[in-house]
Write a protein that holds these residues in place. Structure first.
Motif, short mmCIF file in Angstrom:
data_model
loop_
_atom_site.label_atom_id
_atom_site.label_comp_id
_atom_site.label_asym_id
_atom_site.label_seq_id
_atom_site.Cartn_x
_atom_site.Cartn_y
_atom_site.Cartn_z
N HIS A 120 -53.29 35.14 -4.35
CA HIS A 120 -53.51 33.92 -5.15
C HIS A 120 -54.89 33.91 -5.78
CE1 HIS A 120 -49.78 32.27 -3.74
NE2 HIS A 120 -50.17 32.21 -2.49
N LYS A 121 -55.46 35.09 -5.96
CA LYS A 121 -56.88 35.11 -6.35
C LYS A 121 -57.15 34.55 -7.75
CE LYS A 121 -57.51 40.01 -7.63
NZ LYS A 121 -56.11 40.50 -7.57
N ASP A 122 -56.10 34.38 -8.54
CA ASP A 122 -56.30 33.75 -9.86
C ASP A 122 -55.88 32.28 -9.86
OD1 ASP A 122 -53.66 34.35 -9.40
OD2 ASP A 122 -53.21 34.95 -11.47
N LYS A 123 -55.68 31.71 -8.65
CA LYS A 123 -55.21 30.31 -8.55
C LYS A 123 -56.31 29.37 -8.06
CE LYS A 123 -50.65 31.04 -9.21
NZ LYS A 123 -50.64 32.52 -9.38
N GLN A 124 -56.10 28.08 -8.33
CA GLN A 124 -56.96 27.02 -7.79
C GLN A 124 -56.01 26.04 -7.08
OE1 GLN A 124 -60.79 26.53 -9.08
NE2 GLN A 124 -60.21 28.62 -8.63
N LEU A 125 -56.57 25.02 -6.45
CA LEU A 125 -55.73 24.06 -5.73
C LEU A 125 -54.57 23.54 -6.58
CD1 LEU A 125 -58.18 21.78 -3.71
CD2 LEU A 125 -56.21 23.05 -2.80
N ASP A 126 -54.86 23.20 -7.83
CA ASP A 126 -53.82 22.60 -8.67
C ASP A 126 -52.83 23.63 -9.23
OD1 ASP A 126 -55.83 23.66 -10.19
OD2 ASP A 126 -55.87 22.03 -11.67
N THR A 127 -53.15 24.92 -9.16
CA THR A 127 -52.22 25.92 -9.72
C THR A 127 -51.53 26.76 -8.65
OG1 THR A 127 -54.13 27.38 -10.06
CG2 THR A 127 -53.38 26.10 -11.97
N LEU A 128 -51.81 26.48 -7.37
CA LEU A 128 -51.08 27.18 -6.30
C LEU A 128 -49.60 26.82 -6.44
CD1 LEU A 128 -53.45 26.72 -3.22
CD2 LEU A 128 -52.66 28.92 -4.14
N PRO A 129 -48.69 27.75 -6.13
CA PRO A 129 -47.27 27.47 -6.35
C PRO A 129 -46.74 26.35 -5.45
CG PRO A 129 -47.57 29.56 -5.20
CD PRO A 129 -48.92 29.11 -5.64
N GLU A 130 -45.67 25.74 -5.89
CA GLU A 130 -44.94 24.72 -5.14
C GLU A 130 -44.66 25.23 -3.72
OE1 GLU A 130 -43.60 21.81 -6.72
OE2 GLU A 130 -42.91 21.13 -4.75
N GLY A 131 -45.01 24.42 -2.71
CA GLY A 131 -44.71 24.81 -1.33
C GLY A 131 -45.70 25.79 -0.71
N ALA A 132 -46.75 26.13 -1.43
CA ALA A 132 -47.76 27.03 -0.86
C ALA A 132 -48.27 26.43 0.44
CB ALA A 132 -48.91 27.23 -1.85
N VAL A 133 -48.43 27.29 1.46
CA VAL A 133 -48.78 26.80 2.81
C VAL A 133 -50.29 26.83 3.01
CG1 VAL A 133 -48.51 27.21 5.28
CG2 VAL A 133 -46.57 27.54 3.75
#
Ligand SMILES: NCc1[nH]cc(CCC(=O)O)c1CC(=O)O
Length: 321
Positions: A120-133
């Protein structure tokens, strides 16, 4: 010839937990004091606390009253050690009879950090996928993040920082929320993926500062500790701790704060949230830094009137089940 007997100054015994973070913090305190008092001997006594031993139960269930501090406190009361170094966040707001908060050190960044799995290194809190744990054992982090990011899922996590990061890297979680201060002190700033802004998540009371606890009667120790007291941090933390003391009822609850000191003017923001993140009550109060405790108490009373009391009562009932 006058028979002046000058006995050597007493050796000062510092109590610490054994975790890597606790030891880094304690050795820092020891080093600062050794610099100020080169003629003195400061020795470190380590011990395990209940919180270090019970690793399989959610923190919210055991309640966190003194879980990481009790054994150290008993040692001081038995005169086996002279003061204990704690993460101020782990120190209950009410101390046992005979002990006081002798000093508060300069605070590091008190914010929380998002730490992500490689994938997820290109993600932020708002762009993490649905259901990310998201791994966290803090109800405060859980409630606030649920409030802002209902697409995320949450799973409890325990153990020291290295254990937690190992579980993240092994794929048990998509991301963790950890204190910026802890990661920085352990030289792991490179794992901080996103510093969570205070608009999203208010930090824990005392987060990022060290609190040193000692015997109330030991004026010699209290005087020695003043050389590492950081008054601006102390004012902020006195307000934060008074706020929590006035609100809390015996277990870990979703309470967050933010403080700001501008000259002698102290601003305290506090919030209480329901566990599902649906209700979040937040307010801000400003006053003179010298009235820090009163500011904390007033804000707590204000939030209680705005509905915090109902939320807290519900949480205590849920946790006791
Ligand atoms: N409850 C554990 C704990 N106690 C203090 C810190 C971090 C350092 C600090 O807040 O001073 C942590 C770890 C975390 O919350 O990520």
């Amino acid at each position: 010839m006058s028979p002046t007997v000058s006995s050597p100054p007493r050796t000062i015994r510092i109590a610490s937990r054994k975790s890597q973070l606790a030891l880094v913090q304690t050795y820092w305190v020891q080093e600062q004091l050794q610099k100020h008092f080169p003629g003195r001997t400061f020795e470190v006594h380590t011990m395990s606390t209940q919180g270090d031993k019970i690793l399989d139960v959610a923190l919210a269930k055991i309640g966190d009253k003194g879980l990481f501090t009790k054994e150290l406190e008993v040692g001081m009361l038995n005169n086996e050690t002279d003061f204990a170094v704690h993460s101020l966040k782990d120190l209950p707001t009410r101390l046992p009879q005979g002990l006081v908060l002798g000093c508060v050190t300069a605070r590091e960044n008190p914010a929380d950090a998002l730490v992500v799995h490689e994938k997820h290194k290109d993600k932020q809190l708002d762009t993490l996928p649905e259901g990310a744990v998201i791994g966290t054992s803090s109800l405060r982090r859980l409630a606030q993040l649920r409030h802002h990011f209902p697409h995320l899922a949450f799973k409890d996590i325990r153990g020291n920082l290295n254990t937690r990061l190992g579980k993240l890297d092994a794929g048990e979680y998509d991301a963790l929320i950890l204190a910026v201060a802890g990661l920085e002190r352990l030289g792991m700033s490179d794992r901080i993926h996103q510093v969570i802004p205070s608009e999203v998540s208010l930090h824990a009371v005392g987060q990022g500062a060290l609190g040193i606890e000692c015997r109330a009667e030991d004026s010699e120790i209290i005087e020695i500790l003043q050389v590492i007291q950081h008054q601006p941090t102390a004012y902020r933390c006195y307000a934060e701790r008074a706020f929590l003391r006035e609100l809390e009822g015996g277990c870990q609850v979703p309470i967050g704060v933010n403080t700001h000191l501008d000259g002698d003017t102290l601003t305290l923001t506090g919030m209480v949230a329901s566990l599902d993140g649906q209700r979040l009550i937040k307010d801000t109060i400003t006053g003179a830094a010298s009235d820090a405790e009163q500011i904390g108490i007033q804000l707590a009373q204000r939030l209680r009137q705005q509905g915090a009391k109902a939320i807290l009562d519900e949480i205590f009932a849920q946790i006791q089940r």
